[in-house]
Design a protein around this motif. Structure first.
Motif, PDB file in Angstrom:
ATOM      1  N   GLN A   1       0.719  -1.189   0.047  1.00  0.00           N
ATOM      2  CA  GLN A   1       0.258  -0.123   0.001  1.00  0.00           C
ATOM      3  C   GLN A   1       0.932   1.155  -0.011  1.00  0.00           C
ATOM      4  O   GLN A   1       0.355   2.409  -0.792  1.00  0.00           O
ATOM      5  CB  GLN A   1      -0.883   0.000   1.082  1.00  0.00           C
ATOM      6  CG  GLN A   1      -1.836  -1.107   1.380  1.00  0.00           C
ATOM      7  CD  GLN A   1      -2.642  -1.154   2.383  1.00  0.00           C
ATOM      8  OE1 GLN A   1      -2.558  -0.397   3.448  1.00  0.00           O
ATOM      9  NE2 GLN A   1      -3.417  -2.132   2.691  1.00  0.00           N
ATOM     10  N   VAL A   2       2.032   1.500   0.620  1.00  0.00           N
ATOM     11  CA  VAL A   2       3.024   2.298   0.796  1.00  0.00           C
ATOM     12  C   VAL A   2       3.648   2.719  -0.664  1.00  0.00           C
ATOM     13  O   VAL A   2       3.630   3.761  -1.224  1.00  0.00           O
ATOM     14  CB  VAL A   2       3.901   2.206   1.746  1.00  0.00           C
ATOM     15  CG1 VAL A   2       5.008   3.153   1.648  1.00  0.00           C
ATOM     16  CG2 VAL A   2       3.319   2.166   3.059  1.00  0.00           C
ATOM     17  N   ARG A   3       3.958   1.512  -1.607  1.00  0.00           N
ATOM     18  CA  ARG A   3       4.633   1.743  -2.598  1.00  0.00           C
ATOM     19  C   ARG A   3       3.469   2.372  -3.459  1.00  0.00           C
ATOM     20  O   ARG A   3       4.000   3.193  -4.196  1.00  0.00           O
ATOM     21  CB  ARG A   3       5.017   0.215  -3.028  1.00  0.00           C
ATOM     22  CG  ARG A   3       6.132  -0.101  -2.382  1.00  0.00           C
ATOM     23  CD  ARG A   3       6.948  -1.488  -3.123  1.00  0.00           C
ATOM     24  NE  ARG A   3       5.853  -2.526  -3.127  1.00  0.00           N
ATOM     25  CZ  ARG A   3       6.061  -3.543  -2.307  1.00  0.00           C
ATOM     26  NH1 ARG A   3       6.957  -3.344  -1.252  1.00  0.00           N
ATOM     27  NH2 ARG A   3       5.406  -4.462  -2.385  1.00  0.00           N
ATOM     28  N   ASP A   4       2.235   1.846  -3.565  1.00  0.00           N
ATOM     29  CA  ASP A   4       1.088   2.129  -4.518  1.00  0.00           C
ATOM     30  C   ASP A   4       0.934   3.843  -4.020  1.00  0.00           C
ATOM     31  O   ASP A   4       0.770   4.650  -5.042  1.00  0.00           O
ATOM     32  CB  ASP A   4      -0.108   1.228  -4.383  1.00  0.00           C
ATOM     33  CG  ASP A   4       0.369  -0.104  -4.772  1.00  0.00           C
ATOM     34  OD1 ASP A   4       1.214  -0.353  -5.594  1.00  0.00           O
ATOM     35  OD2 ASP A   4      -0.592  -0.913  -4.388  1.00  0.00           O
ATOM     36  N   ALA A   5       0.642   4.087  -2.907  1.00  0.00           N
ATOM     37  CA  ALA A   5       0.448   5.486  -2.674  1.00  0.00           C
ATOM     38  C   ALA A   5       1.569   6.513  -2.967  1.00  0.00           C
ATOM     39  O   ALA A   5       1.339   7.550  -3.574  1.00  0.00           O
ATOM     40  CB  ALA A   5       0.369   5.174  -0.966  1.00  0.00           C
ATOM     41  N   TRP A   6       2.880   5.913  -2.816  1.00  0.00           N
ATOM     42  CA  TRP A   6       3.896   6.768  -3.441  1.00  0.00           C
ATOM     43  C   TRP A   6       3.782   7.150  -4.854  1.00  0.00           C
ATOM     44  O   TRP A   6       4.083   7.864  -5.215  1.00  0.00           O
ATOM     45  CB  TRP A   6       5.199   6.016  -3.107  1.00  0.00           C
ATOM     46  CG  TRP A   6       6.425   6.836  -3.551  1.00  0.00           C
ATOM     47  CD1 TRP A   6       7.371   7.806  -2.888  1.00  0.00           C
ATOM     48  CD2 TRP A   6       7.229   6.832  -4.576  1.00  0.00           C
ATOM     49  NE1 TRP A   6       8.244   8.344  -3.445  1.00  0.00           N
ATOM     50  CE2 TRP A   6       8.169   7.958  -4.818  1.00  0.00           C
ATOM     51  CE3 TRP A   6       6.897   6.106  -5.891  1.00  0.00           C
ATOM     52  CZ2 TRP A   6       8.834   8.054  -5.656  1.00  0.00           C
ATOM     53  CZ3 TRP A   6       7.842   6.367  -7.057  1.00  0.00           C
ATOM     54  CH2 TRP A   6       8.920   7.189  -6.941  1.00  0.00           C
ATOM     55  N   LEU A   7       3.538   5.769  -5.573  1.00  0.00           N
ATOM     56  CA  LEU A   7       3.523   6.046  -7.049  1.00  0.00           C
ATOM     57  C   LEU A   7       2.291   6.961  -7.441  1.00  0.00           C
ATOM     58  O   LEU A   7       2.308   8.009  -8.249  1.00  0.00           O
ATOM     59  CB  LEU A   7       3.030   4.682  -7.687  1.00  0.00           C
ATOM     60  CG  LEU A   7       3.184   4.645  -9.319  1.00  0.00           C
ATOM     61  CD1 LEU A   7       4.412   5.280  -9.842  1.00  0.00           C
ATOM     62  CD2 LEU A   7       3.120   3.347  -9.873  1.00  0.00           C
ATOM     63  N   ASP A   8       1.055   6.867  -6.707  1.00  0.00           N
ATOM     64  CA  ASP A   8       0.050   7.643  -6.914  1.00  0.00           C
ATOM     65  C   ASP A   8       0.218   9.256  -6.783  1.00  0.00           C
ATOM     66  O   ASP A   8      -0.021  10.116  -7.507  1.00  0.00           O
ATOM     67  CB  ASP A   8      -1.157   7.360  -6.020  1.00  0.00           C
ATOM     68  CG  ASP A   8      -1.772   6.054  -6.521  1.00  0.00           C
ATOM     69  OD1 ASP A   8      -1.503   5.771  -7.633  1.00  0.00           O
ATOM     70  OD2 ASP A   8      -2.416   5.189  -5.791  1.00  0.00           O
ATOM     71  N   ARG A   9       1.008   9.550  -5.574  1.00  0.00           N
ATOM     72  CA  ARG A   9       1.399  10.904  -5.435  1.00  0.00           C
ATOM     73  C   ARG A   9       2.352  11.411  -6.356  1.00  0.00           C
ATOM     74  O   ARG A   9       2.226  12.441  -6.682  1.00  0.00           O
ATOM     75  CB  ARG A   9       2.352  10.881  -3.910  1.00  0.00           C
ATOM     76  CG  ARG A   9       1.221  10.885  -2.622  1.00  0.00           C
ATOM     77  CD  ARG A   9       1.847  11.191  -1.492  1.00  0.00           C
ATOM     78  NE  ARG A   9       3.226  10.602  -1.207  1.00  0.00           N
ATOM     79  CZ  ARG A   9       3.212   9.226  -0.682  1.00  0.00           C
ATOM     80  NH1 ARG A   9       2.219   8.640  -0.111  1.00  0.00           N
ATOM     81  NH2 ARG A   9       4.369   8.731  -0.396  1.00  0.00           N
TER      82      ARG A   9
END
Length: 285
Positions: free
Chosen positions: A174-182
């Motif tokens: 979830q952290v990796r996906d959130a970073w990519l979304d940001r």
């Protein structure tokens, strides 16, 4: 490694009393406090203790008190005393005096009182060795019971850490996906065109920086090793020391890679638990 035991015995020559106590120590350190007449048995005692104890600072003290009348006591020769009193009475009759004889003077007459020599300590030596074995049995049993309680405590801490590891496993993607979304949102906000290949490259680099799968895998392996070590029928204290260092190393790496408050909190909780375990491991032989 902490423990205490006491054993006493009354025998014909006196009373023997052993007291054993130990505190934490990295290696085995034995200290014997013996009466002078028991010094000759120290090497045998040390060998016996070394066979049963692996770590700890151990103090073993022996007390020995002789019974009254055993060690160099005064003994009255009743036959000799009767002969002396008969002689005193005969002389008193001839001298026509009724003065009672002075007890101190009678006791001072040669042969009336004798001083027994100190008894042979061969029997007390054997009894002291046998009593030490009994005290050592009690001592090791006490430490075994304490070890079982410590084992349960460590297993509980491992279970708590395993829960934290599972939380991180769920949170990390979830952290990796959130970073990519940001990152994508920032690019859209700036209104710039980014080469898809370049974006993929940055995403791959970020994923590598944020990846904690290796740390989580090693933590799981260390958990298994700790559990296996706890059921070994041998001294495991030093091995557990090493495993605590390895657990702490992985928790530190996990914390340094964390870019998320929840993962950081889990890593900090892991380090707190590891420190609690390390304190208890110091008590394990």
């Amino acid at each position: 490694m902490t423990g205490y035991a006491r054993a006493e015995q009354q025998n014909p020559s006196g009373r023997l009393s052993w007291e054993l106590r130990s505190v934490n120590h990295r290696y085995l350190e034995l200290q014997f406090k013996l009466p002078e007449e028991f010094r000759s048995m120290e090497n045998d005692l040390r060998q016996l203790a070394t066979q049963r104890i692996g770590r700890g600072k151990v103090e073993a003290g022996l007390r020995y008190s002789r019974d009254n009348g055993v060690a160099g006591g005064l003994q009255i020769d009743t036959d000799r005393l009767a002969a002396v009193l008969a002689a005193v009475e005969k002389i008193s009759g001839q001298l026509r005096t009724s003065t009672a004889p002075d007890p101190i003077q009678v006791l001072a007459w040669p042969g009336v009182v004798r001083i027994d020599s100190a008894p042979d300590v061969t029997v007390p030596l054997a009894d002291a060795m046998q009593l030490f074995q009994a005290a050592l049995d009690d001592f090791t049993a006490t430490r075994s019971r304490e070890g079982e309680r410590t084992k349960l405590y460590l297993v509980e801490r491992l279970d708590a850490m395993a829960v934290l590891v599972e939380r991180v496993k769920v949170r990390a993607p979830q952290v990796r996906d959130a970073w990519l979304d940001r990152l994508r949102a920032k690019i859209a906000e700036l209104g710039v065109d980014v080469d898809p290949a370049r974006l993929a490259q940055e995403a791959a680099l970020a994923a590598q920086r944020l990846d904690v799968d290796e740390e989580l895998s090693r933590l799981g392996s260390h958990f298994t090793e700790v559990r296996d070590t706890l059921v070994r029928e041998e001294a495991v204290g030093r091995r557990l020391d090493f495993l605590m260092q390895e657990l702490n190393r992985e928790a530190n790496t996990l914390s340094s890679k964390s870019q998320d408050a929840e993962m950081t909190r889990c890593a900090v909780e892991m380090k707190v638990i590891i420190e609690q375990m390390r304190e208890q491991v110091q008590n394990i032989e």
